[in-house]
Every structure is written in C-alpha cells, then in structure tokens.
Scaffold this motif. Structure first.
Motif, PDB file in Angstrom:
ATOM      1  N   UNK A  97       0.818  -1.215   0.000  1.00  0.00           N
ATOM      2  CA  UNK A  97       0.000   0.000   0.000  1.00  0.00           C
ATOM      3  C   UNK A  97       0.850   1.262   0.000  1.00  0.00           C
ATOM      4  N   UNK A  98       1.969   1.234   0.723  1.00  0.00           N
ATOM      5  CA  UNK A  98       2.780   2.449   0.828  1.00  0.00           C
ATOM      6  C   UNK A  98       3.538   2.745  -0.459  1.00  0.00           C
ATOM      7  N   UNK A  99       3.456   1.842  -1.427  1.00  0.00           N
ATOM      8  CA  UNK A  99       4.205   2.027  -2.671  1.00  0.00           C
ATOM      9  C   UNK A  99       3.342   2.577  -3.790  1.00  0.00           C
ATOM     10  N   UNK A 100       2.125   3.079  -3.468  1.00  0.00           N
ATOM     11  CA  UNK A 100       1.215   3.528  -4.542  1.00  0.00           C
ATOM     12  C   UNK A 100       1.835   4.614  -5.405  1.00  0.00           C
ATOM     13  N   UNK A 101       2.600   5.515  -4.789  1.00  0.00           N
ATOM     14  CA  UNK A 101       3.197   6.598  -5.575  1.00  0.00           C
ATOM     15  C   UNK A 101       4.262   6.053  -6.513  1.00  0.00           C
ATOM     16  N   UNK A 102       5.009   5.067  -6.037  1.00  0.00           N
ATOM     17  CA  UNK A 102       6.043   4.469  -6.888  1.00  0.00           C
ATOM     18  C   UNK A 102       5.393   3.779  -8.076  1.00  0.00           C
ATOM     19  N   UNK A 103       4.331   3.044  -7.807  1.00  0.00           N
ATOM     20  CA  UNK A 103       3.627   2.354  -8.895  1.00  0.00           C
ATOM     21  C   UNK A 103       3.122   3.366  -9.916  1.00  0.00           C
ATOM     22  N   UNK A 104       2.511   4.453  -9.432  1.00  0.00           N
ATOM     23  CA  UNK A 104       1.972   5.473 -10.339  1.00  0.00           C
ATOM     24  C   UNK A 104       3.092   6.143 -11.125  1.00  0.00           C
ATOM     25  N   UNK A 105       4.200   6.435 -10.461  1.00  0.00           N
ATOM     26  CA  UNK A 105       5.314   7.088 -11.148  1.00  0.00           C
ATOM     27  C   UNK A 105       5.863   6.191 -12.247  1.00  0.00           C
ATOM     28  N   UNK A 109       6.308   7.109 -16.230  1.00  0.00           N
ATOM     29  CA  UNK A 109       7.588   7.098 -16.948  1.00  0.00           C
ATOM     30  C   UNK A 109       7.505   6.193 -18.175  1.00  0.00           C
ATOM     31  N   UNK A 110       6.934   4.996 -17.947  1.00  0.00           N
ATOM     32  CA  UNK A 110       6.903   4.032 -19.048  1.00  0.00           C
ATOM     33  C   UNK A 110       6.021   4.560 -20.172  1.00  0.00           C
ATOM     34  N   UNK A 111       4.856   5.137 -19.792  1.00  0.00           N
ATOM     35  CA  UNK A 111       3.945   5.689 -20.810  1.00  0.00           C
ATOM     36  C   UNK A 111       4.634   6.813 -21.573  1.00  0.00           C
ATOM     37  N   UNK A 112       5.286   7.702 -20.842  1.00  0.00           N
ATOM     38  CA  UNK A 112       5.944   8.842 -21.500  1.00  0.00           C
ATOM     39  C   UNK A 112       7.039   8.368 -22.445  1.00  0.00           C
ATOM     40  N   UNK A 113       7.826   7.375 -21.998  1.00  0.00           N
ATOM     41  CA  UNK A 113       8.917   6.890 -22.842  1.00  0.00           C
ATOM     42  C   UNK A 113       8.371   6.242 -24.112  1.00  0.00           C
ATOM     43  N   UNK A 114       7.326   5.411 -23.938  1.00  0.00           N
ATOM     44  CA  UNK A 114       6.749   4.748 -25.118  1.00  0.00           C
ATOM     45  C   UNK A 114       6.179   5.753 -26.100  1.00  0.00           C
ATOM     46  N   UNK A 115       5.420   6.756 -25.563  1.00  0.00           N
ATOM     47  CA  UNK A 115       4.790   7.725 -26.465  1.00  0.00           C
ATOM     48  C   UNK A 115       5.840   8.540 -27.206  1.00  0.00           C
ATOM     49  N   UNK A 116       6.941   8.836 -26.529  1.00  0.00           N
ATOM     50  CA  UNK A 116       7.997   9.605 -27.194  1.00  0.00           C
ATOM     51  C   UNK A 116       8.611   8.811 -28.331  1.00  0.00           C
ATOM     52  N   UNK A 117       8.927   7.557 -28.045  1.00  0.00           N
ATOM     53  CA  UNK A 117       9.607   6.718 -29.038  1.00  0.00           C
ATOM     54  C   UNK A 117       8.654   6.342 -30.171  1.00  0.00           C
ATOM     55  N   UNK A 118       7.434   5.960 -29.806  1.00  0.00           N
ATOM     56  CA  UNK A 118       6.537   5.417 -30.828  1.00  0.00           C
ATOM     57  C   UNK A 118       5.767   6.497 -31.591  1.00  0.00           C
ATOM     58  N   UNK A 119       5.471   7.613 -30.908  1.00  0.00           N
ATOM     59  CA  UNK A 119       4.620   8.604 -31.577  1.00  0.00           C
ATOM     60  C   UNK A 119       5.228  10.002 -31.595  1.00  0.00           C
ATOM     61  N   UNK A 120       6.401  10.149 -31.011  1.00  0.00           N
ATOM     62  CA  UNK A 120       7.035  11.468 -31.022  1.00  0.00           C
ATOM     63  C   UNK A 120       6.379  12.474 -30.096  1.00  0.00           C
ATOM     64  N   UNK A 121       5.556  12.008 -29.153  1.00  0.00           N
ATOM     65  CA  UNK A 121       4.860  12.946 -28.257  1.00  0.00           C
ATOM     66  C   UNK A 121       5.824  13.395 -27.171  1.00  0.00           C
ATOM     67  N   UNK A 122       5.882  14.701 -26.945  1.00  0.00           N
ATOM     68  CA  UNK A 122       6.777  15.254 -25.928  1.00  0.00           C
ATOM     69  C   UNK A 122       6.327  14.783 -24.547  1.00  0.00           C
TER      70      UNK A 122
END
Lengths: 166, 418
Positions: A97-105, A109-122
C-alpha cells in the motif's frame, strides 16, 4: 534530483531553500550535518561513508540515538538504495500500500517513454519556464475529516491532460 | 585432465547449476561460531553464489535469509535484530529466522499482505564450532556426526581463510600426498619435532627422505580412503591414511597424533572460496594458542596479509636453509599459494596428471558421478537421513610406522571402536 550518469551510477542533487528569509550560516551548517552534506571529498565527490565501509553503521548508536545506526539523512538513503545492488532487480519485489506513488510514477515514466519513441509525443512536465514557479510541496495540519485535495487544490496548470507545447 | 564440460560441472556451483545442485544436498558452513555471537550484528554472506543475511535472533536461533528484502530489495544485513526477528531499515518489514514476514508497518491494520510474502530462508544449526546451513531441497538431512564436529569445543581449533580461487583447487590440494615432500618442507626441523608413532624420526624427515610415496586409493561410502607409504629402510614404512569426504572435505594426519586435521572448502562464488581448517586432540583440551600461532600468523580478519598482489612476500634467502619455498612456516599460506596459482578457475584441459595424482583422479570421477546422479533425480551419496547411519568410526586420518607387508586396510580396521 537524481540524474543518471550511466546505468549503474547517478548524481543526486539536494537543494534546500527558503523564499522568505536568508539562510544563516548556522542553519546551513546544521543542514549539512543533518542531511549529511559534509561527508564527501570536495574534489572527487567520493563519499566517505560508502558501501565499502557499510556507511559506518554503528550498532551501539542504534541502541540510543539512531534507529538505523547510520548518520546523515542522505547517507541513510544512500545505504538502503545502493545496497540493493547497482541496478536493483525489480522482478523480485512485493509492492504494498505504501508504494502507490512508486507504482503510479513507474506507469507515468513508461507511458511517456513509449509515447515519445513510438509517436514522437513530448513527455509531460516540459513547460514554459514561468510555470515551474507554481510547483509546490508542503506539509500541513488539517482536520481529520478534511480532504487534502480540497485543502490544497492542484494549480490548474498542472492538471493532467494539459496540452504539451507545440 | 578434464574436458571443459566436466570442469564446468564441478567448478560452477551457483544456483541452478548441476554442480551447485549437488553441493546443496550437503550441510555447508556459513560462518565460524565466533562470528555470530548473541547480540551481535547480522552478517552479509555469499555462499554458492547466493547473497544472504545471517543473523542470530534474540532467542539465540541462527537464521539465514535472502539478503534482499522482499519489499523493494534493500539489504537486510544492515537490519535491526528485535521483536522476534530481523527488521529491514527501509520500511521496517520484520522477518523471523524461517523467513516468515511478521510485520509490515506501513500496511493498513488488518492487512493480510504479510501472509503472502515469504522471505527466502535456509535452515541453520550451530554445530562443531560452526554455523552450518542447508540450501538444498526436501528438508535438511542430519548434520553429520564427524568426530571433528562432535567432540567438545575445547578439544578443537577451527579457523577460516579467504581464497581468491575456485573451491575445487583447494579441495584437490588436500588429497595430493606427495606435495608434502616439497611445498611444506622445512629444511630445518620446523615446528613438528614430535617423532612419528613407532619411530624416532619426525614426519618432516620422512617427507624429505622419500619424495615418491606409494599411493593407493579405495572408494568408501563417505568418499575415498587414501594411503601413502614412505619406506624407512627395507623393513618398515611410514603409512599415512587420509580421507576425501563428499563433496568438499578432506581429513589428513595433523599436529596431534590423537586427532587429525580437516579442510573444508566452501564456495563463495565460482572464483572465491572459504577454507575452514580444523585440528583436534581427542585425548583432551588443547592449548588453542599453539595452532593459532602457526595458522593465524600474518592473517587479519580471516584474510592472509601475504597474497597474489604482493607475490606472497616470497623470501629467497629463506629458501637457502630454512624453508623449501620461502613462504614462511604457515602451511595455510603455502596451500593458498599453490591453489591460487592456476588462476581464479583452473583450466583442467591442459593438465598432465601423474602417478601421485591418483586420489585426485578418483575424486573427480566420484564427484562427477554424484553431479550426474543428482541431475538425473537420484540421491546424492553420503547424505545422512537415518540416525542409525549417522556414525563414522571408519572415517579418520592418522600416520603410523608399520612393517613392510602389512595389509593397509588392517591398519585402520584395528582402530575401530566396537
């Protein structure tokens, strides 16, 4: 702020500030000792307390003044983080339970990295310079029944979904 | 000479390797008893390539847990010993000696998450001046009742020495009777002035006089019995009997005629190992300072100060009249030089074994057989699960002067207690 140097080392930047009152020398010295700033070689940045000497953990101190036996806020963080191994194996975790912020972060990060690589989204969080001034972090007392989201609402600049710059 | 495939089967002992699976069927020392006092700190240990945290809880029970906390992998060896177990410094998760998670302070009251988390743990016992651990499947076998483990602590001296090489190199040095004539040879009387039983000469005199002992090997339930005989004139011979014990122990005649020496080579990982060395006297308490003065000479924190980096501080003047090899009189250091010489993992494909390596050839054959048996789902040899079978009067080492023509098996049978 944690800045990768390479995949198994990083620089940690620690900044303390006060917008209202200039910081006295005593205050700065106190911060150095409490946070563990004065514990590295000023030329090489090599930490005196390190993996090789178990961060000078003192078992006698554990009985009296220090729960971890390790002196210095930053040094305590170093110890638990570096002793995981140079790149921690996250496949063996059991997050709670105390790791909810880590899970969300991690999701962000993973979403942002994928969108940058796959779709060029900043990636999110890249704004006009003036917007960064409005980022806040604070600790306060509130009635137990209050909702902290209402006590300190997020500035509308930062509500998720705000469009990235063109 | 071993093919590289066979060499790998014996030298690689990490988790999941065939050699590691075989080694894990046996109790192995993880520490000397003196390293884990009640009230002391936990220790980070690496054994058979696994990183573990060894601690003694407040009730005095030893525990051996995976070193990375099940939460987010922080290092448990820094933890606090309290409240029935070992508590991680990061978020306070608490584990007992069997790996049960007792508390997760950050989780909501009533949460059952801790029942879903079990930290890796291996059973340990205090035995024979050591902390032993069992890292294999199916629950631990009986700790073996070898004489050197069961006799009183006051009759035994045990030490450990770090080596920068694979365990097998150390293992094999023990069952090589001929090197005594060279490596450990003192050109003066050395420190063993007591004559051999049945003779007026010291062991050192025999090693010097006869560099070509006759060597015979027989297979036993515990491993091998090795005979090495050196002539003393036409009528008598000095016979030394030593043992190789599955999978990484050797017993050989030692300082005390009413006892023997043992070396136990425990992998840290594939390129380092701990050598646990014992000497004992069954006739009564021994003066610990005597073996300590030889074995712990120039040793700090279980490491020799003479090492590869300083070329073991070999002294060429000493080689003229005092010692054969110029590395002082600590036999432990001589062995370290010899076993580290081949490199971190010896390449056995380039060897040329001779007559004196009979026991080594036999040891490799039986160890490879054990590895293959375990890989095929069979039982490892000499793993004791039956109390009745946990006795080893026929295991032991000694040296004796006998008439030429004596049946060598009769020599050890004579010494069996009924």
């Amino acid at each position: 702020m944690w800045v990768p140097r390479d995949d198994d080392s990083c620089w940690a930047w620690d900044v303390c500030f006060n917008e209202v009152t200039p910081m006295s020398d005593e205050l700065k010295q106190g911060l150095k000792e409490f946070r563990g700033y004065n514990t590295f070689d000023p030329k090489t940045f090599f930490k005196y307390a390190n993996l090789g000497n178990m961060w000078y953990q003192d078992r006698e101190l554990m009985k009296t003044e220090s729960w971890s036996g390790i002196k210095g806020l930053f040094i305590q963080d170093n110890a638990v983080q570096e002793s995981m191994g140079s790149v921690v194996d996250r496949t063996i975790e059991h997050l709670g339970t105390t790791d909810v912020a880590i899970i969300a972060a991690r999701r962000l990060y993973i979403k942002a990295a994928r969108e940058l690589v796959e779709q060029g989204i900043e990636p999110p969080g890249v704004w006009e310079q003036k917007d960064y001034e409005y980022i806040r972090s604070e600790a306060f007392l509130q009635p137990a029944t209050a909702a902290w989201q209402e006590q300190r609402p997020l500035d509308e600049r930062f509500v998720a979904g705000r469009e990235a710059r063109p | 000479m071993l093919s590289s495939e066979d060499n790998d089967l014996l030298t690689q002992t990490g988790p999941g390797t065939p050699g590691g699976n075989m080694m894990r069927r046996y109790w192995q020392p993880v520490a000397l008893a003196e390293e884990l006092p009640t009230g002391g700190a936990p220790k980070a240990v690496r054994i058979l390539g696994e990183d573990l945290a060894l601690f003694r809880d407040e009730q005095g029970r030893p525990g051996l847990l995976g070193i990375h906390c099940a939460h987010r992998a922080a290092d448990l060896s820094y933890g606090r010993i309290e409240d029935g177990g070992l508590r991680c410094l990061y978020h306070g998760w608490l584990y007992d000696v069997t790996g049960n998670c007792l508390e997760q302070p950050g989780e909501p009251a009533g949460s059952k998450f801790k029942e879903k988390v079990h930290q890796l743990s291996y059973p340990c016992v205090d035995f024979g001046g050591l902390v032993l651990a069992y890292m294999g499947p199916d629950g631990p076998p009986l700790p073996p009742n070898y004489e050197f483990l069961t006799l009183p602590d006051t009759s035994r001296f045990v030490a450990k020495f770090h080596h920068d090489c694979n365990y097998l190199q150390g293992n094999e040095g023990n069952i090589d009777p001929q090197h005594l004539s060279f490596l450990h040879r003192m050109l003066d009387a050395g420190d063993r002035p007591e004559p051999v039983e049945g003779s007026d000469e010291t062991p050192n005199a025999y090693f010097g006089a006869d560099a070509t002992p006759t060597i015979e090997v027989e297979e036993t339930d515990f491993g091998l019995r090795i005979f090495a005989a050196r002539r003393d004139g036409p009528d008598a011979e000095y016979v030394r009997i030593s043992n190789f014990i599955y999978p990484n122990i050797a017993a050989f005649p030692g300082r005390y005629p009413t006892g023997y020496g043992v070396n136990w080579h425990v992998p840290i990982d594939d390129t380092h190992h701990w050598k646990f060395s014992f000497t004992f006297d069954r006739s009564g308490p021994l003066d610990q300072s005597i073996p300590a003065s030889q074995w712990l000479h120039e040793v700090e924190n279980y490491h020799h100060t003479r090492e590869l980096g300083n070329r073991y501080e070999q002294d060429r003047d000493e080689m003229n009249a005092r010692t054969f090899i110029g590395l002082g009189r600590n036999f432990q250091l001589h062995d370290k030089w010899a076993t580290e010489g081949p490199g971190p993992i010896q390449d056995r494909a380039t060897e040329h074994l001779g007559y004196t390596d009979k026991a080594i050839a036999a040891e490799r054959r039986i160890l490879l057989r054990a590895v293959r048996t375990v890989a095929e789902g069979g039982e490892a040899p000499h793993v004791v699960r039956d109390e009745q079978a946990n006795r080893f009067e026929h295991l032991g080492a000694f040296g004796e002067m006998v008439p030429v023509g004596t049946d060598w098996d009769a020599i050890w049978r004579r010494r069996l207690t009924t």
